[in-house]
Design an enzyme around this catalytic site. Structure first.
Site, PDB file in Angstrom:
ATOM      1  N   GLU A  70       0.817  -1.210   0.000  1.00 50.29           N
ATOM      2  CA  GLU A  70       0.000   0.000   0.000  1.00 50.29           C
ATOM      3  C   GLU A  70       0.852   1.261   0.000  1.00 50.29           C
ATOM      4  O   GLU A  70       1.963   1.281   0.557  1.00 50.29           O
ATOM      5  CB  GLU A  70      -0.896   0.027   1.246  1.00 50.29           C
ATOM      6  CG  GLU A  70      -1.831  -1.157   1.343  1.00 50.29           C
ATOM      7  CD  GLU A  70      -2.480  -1.282   2.699  1.00 50.29           C
ATOM      8  OE1 GLU A  70      -3.604  -1.831   2.760  1.00 50.29           O
ATOM      9  OE2 GLU A  70      -1.884  -0.854   3.702  1.00 50.29           O
ATOM     10  N   ASP A 240      -7.787  -4.692   8.718  1.00 52.60           N
ATOM     11  CA  ASP A 240      -7.292  -3.485   8.049  1.00 52.60           C
ATOM     12  C   ASP A 240      -7.169  -3.651   6.540  1.00 52.60           C
ATOM     13  O   ASP A 240      -6.395  -2.947   5.898  1.00 52.60           O
ATOM     14  CB  ASP A 240      -5.934  -3.075   8.635  1.00 52.60           C
ATOM     15  CG  ASP A 240      -4.887  -4.178   8.523  1.00 52.60           C
ATOM     16  OD1 ASP A 240      -5.208  -5.254   7.978  1.00 52.60           O
ATOM     17  OD2 ASP A 240      -3.754  -3.965   8.979  1.00 52.60           O
TER      18      ASP A 240
END
Length: 353
Positions: A70, A240
């Site tokens: 990410e 998450d």
């Protein structure tokens, strides 16, 4: 220095300070783990209170069967920051970290990088600082926390809750008892009272804060509805990414859910299990006094924490401010600096042996 001071003066030097893992560890020990957690929480809270200034987008994620990589960018208009981070739950089987990260701050006025830092350690610290900042605003008065999932984040969570929320007793559970024994051993000289439990139901007994922090990328039910009593605060930080949760969806119906940035949490958090109009409150609203947090003794508050770029920005800003005078930070030759900005090629030719 004012916590709101984020501007970085353009540097005449072509070197960018780099905080290595070794230097980060030295910085933490200079400051102290618990004081650093408190300092990070102060910076994060200050930035949440000026939330409107920040560019906000859900993080850019590249998913694979093995995990996720990410990018997490943001800017307050004066300073730009981003973090690169991965999450690969199976890495521990090969002796690797499940999460590694690095981050950068740069000057919006010039675009020049101003700080490059490791963020594997720093992410663990800022995640714990964020959890404790939220719990300080939402949790009931309590001295006991259950920690379900006793991996790499658990010591940081425990110490942050002790420092900011007055936690004195920890009740631990992990499917791998060795992880709980590791956590108990690492906290043995902190003054915290630690109990290893045989089941998650046992761990939550008497706890006012329930922290879930597991790593497996799957829809999981770490807390069932019957395990969450009236008046507790749930610190759910393991879920998450898409397809990864820890709470039974009925818990979300019984409590009030608080998030960092709603568009990202609807993709990655516990509320991915709910419709897009499921009601939540963003934490900046509570910290700024715009919306209430805990309103009654029997209220269940739930922090659906997935991590957001502003927290990383705050953490990098904190590190930048603490570096001054320490001698830490390696100068990296990252920026081309020709005498004439238009003559990059000439600079290259003059370097020929």
């Amino acid at each position: 220095m004012s916590l709101h001071t984020t501007k970085i003066a353009p540097s005449p030097m072509a070197f960018v300070p780099f905080v290595s893992v070794d230097h980060m560890m030295q910085l933490v020990h200079r400051i102290g783990v618990r004081p650093m957690l408190r300092g990070l929480a102060e910076y994060i809270e200050e930035d949440f209170k000026r939330w409107a200034l920040f560019d906000k987008v859900p993080r850019v994620a590249s998913h694979s069967q093995a995990g996720v990589i990410e990018l997490m960018p943001t800017s307050d208009g004066e300073v730009y920051g981003f973090k690169y981070v991965n999450g690969h739950p199976a890495n521990t089987k090969g002796g690797l970290q499940t999460v590694t990260a690095f981050g950068l701050l740069s000057n919006v006025a010039t675009g020049y990088p101003a700080l490059l830092s490791e963020m594997t350690l720093l992410t663990a610290l800022r995640t714990a600082a964020t959890s404790a900042m939220v719990a300080r605003a939402l949790a009931p008065e309590t001295d006991t926390m259950a920690v379900i999932g006793n991996g790499a984040q658990s010591e940081f969570q425990s110490l942050a809750m002790a420092e900011l929320c007055g936690i004195k007793k920890l009740r631990l559970y992990d499917i791998d008892r060795a992880a709980s024994e590791k956590l108990a051993r690492n906290l043995s000289e902190t003054g915290l009272e630690v109990t290893i439990c045989a089941a998650p139901e046992e761990a939550v007994e008497g706890a006012g804060i329930l922290t879930t922090c597991t790593a497996d990328k799957q829809y999981a039910t770490i807390l069932t509805d019957n395990m969450v009593g009236a008046g507790v605060h749930v610190n759910a930080i393991g879920g998450d990414c898409p397809g990864k949760t820890e709470l039974h969806p009925d818990i979300l119906e019984r409590g009030d859910v608080f998030v960092e940035y709603t568009p990202q949490t609807r993709i990655e958090g516990e509320i991915q299990q709910k419709a897009d109009d499921f009601p939540v409150t963003e934490m900046w609203e509570v910290l700024a006094g715009a919306r209430p947090g805990r309103t009654s003794a029997r209220q269940i508050t739930i922090f659906d924490g997935v991590g957001f770029a502003v927290e990383d920005f705050s953490a990098l800003r904190y590190v930048r401010d603490q570096l001054e005078g320490t001698g830490l930070g390696l100068p990296l030759d990252m920026l081309a600096d020709p005498d004439d900005p238009r003559d990059l090629f000439g600079m290259l030719m003059r370097a020929k042996a």
